[in-house]
Design an enzyme around this catalytic site. Structure first.
Site, PDB file in Angstrom:
ATOM      1  N   TYR A 144      36.314  52.239  30.028  1.00 50.91           N
ATOM      2  CA  TYR A 144      36.104  51.882  31.628  1.00 50.91           C
ATOM      3  C   TYR A 144      37.814  52.023  31.893  1.00 50.91           C
ATOM      4  O   TYR A 144      38.264  51.018  31.174  1.00 50.91           O
ATOM      5  CB  TYR A 144      35.354  50.950  32.072  1.00 50.91           C
ATOM      6  N   ASP A 238      45.215  51.541  27.229  1.00 47.35           N
ATOM      7  CA  ASP A 238      44.680  50.833  28.291  1.00 47.35           C
ATOM      8  C   ASP A 238      44.419  49.550  27.901  1.00 47.35           C
ATOM      9  O   ASP A 238      43.474  49.223  27.446  1.00 47.35           O
ATOM     10  CB  ASP A 238      43.606  51.621  29.166  1.00 47.35           C
ATOM     11  N   LYS A 266      45.129  42.347  34.994  1.00 49.92           N
ATOM     12  CA  LYS A 266      44.404  41.037  34.443  1.00 49.92           C
ATOM     13  C   LYS A 266      45.401  39.957  34.202  1.00 49.92           C
ATOM     14  O   LYS A 266      46.144  39.253  34.971  1.00 49.92           O
ATOM     15  CB  LYS A 266      43.572  41.050  33.565  1.00 49.92           C
TER      16      LYS A 266
END
Ligand code: KE4
Length: 429
Positions: A144, A238, A266
């Site tokens: 994702y 990613d 994050k």
């Protein structure tokens, strides 16, 4: 334990918020019941609106790596607030955070800050296309990368949780340049290159965290990078989830593989909205205002968020808690496996440092297909028993658990007790 106030807020939230949440995975859809509403958090403890305390293994899905409200982050952000919130102009803190990030990823000469992981990845993809002049992108099923149209296919995280193959509203044209490969299967990548000569790059979670934790096997990342170099295609890492979590230099440091483009999020904001993408000068010089690839953002480099990120990464670099993460992660992994054995529950645990999660299946899990053999009903029973015994988990079989450097022996005892109660409940479900 009662959830009266959470339930009341849930019903009230349904009026003006979709599902009473601002992100689908928070909706508790796959575990049943109503979502909890959180009042506050400090260190490893999170407290819901009914006053129930939990050891937090969600950590806002990764950012709170130091634990909640770390005193140094709190001080830095409070100080930044006294100077103003947003200027639409550059500030010194953006330079400071950029240096910390680029020093941590040697392959990265320059970085551009954005406001989320999604924005970091969509910009990284656009940059790969701008640099190579090619259109196609390969992604892996179960990974994702945020909710941009082109990558909302065969995705993990909330889509896997909701058993959605993709998303409505994404036109065929938006995904026609997206090719799907299987994690840990280099042949599935090579097949696409045999059929297409316009592949700009391959985007990967260097350690899968959105189908549950899935670990690259047999030097998969190294072999992938080596192969892409022969094809003039880029490796886009990613590291929104793994950046600064697996190691200070992310999974790339740990796996000794350097990506051409790295996407971050994050942890680099420490709980404040920050994403980033970066690469060597040759690639980044394509980004406006230097080059013709356009990307912009009103709140990009927001001074408050930059202060949160600088304080978080500075403290993280000082603590260097990665050996502690390895130690505590291993303890929790053993607790899960031994307790499953005690109650004769089929369980596989995948762990990479401070990211781990149990799969209720007896098969090994090295890709999305194997992850999907998990018994999500058993996970739901396990989840609620963990909640009732004071441990806050992501409400989905397809999410990673996260450890913070603030975890204590006492927290581990609470986790061990909760796992025993929860595994017993699964065995009797
Ligand atoms: P955000 O846009 O949510 O900041 O980042 C998207 C993203 C990109 N890449 C990876 C590897 C990610 O894990 C994420 C977001 N992760 C999910 C949790 N699996 C965020 C939680 C949520 O969607 O509410």
């Amino acid at each position: 334990m009662n959830f009266k106030k959470s339930n009341k807020l849930y019903k009230k939230g349904l009026k003006n918020l979709v599902g009473a949440v601002n992100s689908p995975v928070r909706a508790f859809s796959s575990v049943g019941g109503n979502p909890l509403f959180i009042k506050k958090a400090k260190g490893t403890k999170i407290t819901d609106v009914d006053g129930n305390d939990y050891v937090d293994l969600v950590l806002s899905y990764g950012p709170m790596i130091l634990g909640h409200r770390h005193k140094k982050v709190q001080k830095a952000v409070t100080k930044a607030l006294e100077n103003g919130y947003s200027f639409g102009a550059s500030t010194e803190n953006e330079i400071k955070l950029a240096k910390i990030v680029c020093d941590a990823f040697p392959e990265m000469d320059k970085v551009r800050f954005v406001n989320s992981g999604t924005e970091a990845v969509l910009s990284g993809i656009r940059l790969a296309r701008a640099f190579t002049g090619k259109d196609k992108i390969i992604k892996f099923s179960g990974c994702y990368h945020g909710h941009q149209d082109a990558l909302l296919v065969a995705a993990g995280s909330g889509l896997a949780t909701l058993s959605l193959p993709g998303s409505k509203g994404v036109p065929e044209g938006a995904v026609k340049n997206t090719l799907i490969a299987e994690y840990n299967n280099l042949e599935s990548v090579k097949k696409h290159f045999a059929e297409h000569n316009d592949i700009a790059g391959v985007i990967i979670e260097p350690i899968g965290g959105n189908m549950g934790v899935v670990i690259p096997q047999n030097n998969f990342l190294k072999e992938l990078k080596k192969y892409l170099e022969t094809k003039g295609a880029l490796l886009i890492a990613d590291e929104v989830m793994t950046g600064f979590r697996s190691k200070f230099g992310g999974a790339q440091e740990l796996l000794c593989v350097t990506a051409d483009i790295t996407c971050l999020g994050k942890v680099i904001g420490g709980g404040f909205p920050v994403g980033a993408y970066g690469a060597r000068n040759e690639i980044m010089e394509n980004v406006a205002p230097l080059g013709g690839m356009y990307q912009a953002g009103t709140l990009s480099g927001n001074p408050i968020a930059m202060a949160g990120g600088i304080a978080t990464l500075t403290e993280l670099r000082k603590q260097n808690p990665y050996d502690k993460f390895e130690e505590i992660g291993a303890i929790i992994e053993v607790i899960l496996l031994e307790t499953a054995k005690k109650y004769n529950v089929d369980l596989t645990v995948n762990r990479f440092g401070s990211m781990l999660n149990p799969f209720f299946t007896k098969t090994k899990v090295t890709n999305f297909e194997e992850a999907q053999t998990s018994d999500t009903e058993k996970f739901a029973v396990f989840f609620w028993e963990m909640i009732k015994n004071g441990v806050f988990l992501p409400p989905s079989q397809f999410e990673a658990w996260f450890l913070s450097s603030a975890l204590t022996e006492k927290d581990i005892k609470i986790i061990a007790n909760a796992v025993d109660k929860a595994m017993n409940a699964v065995a009797n479900s």
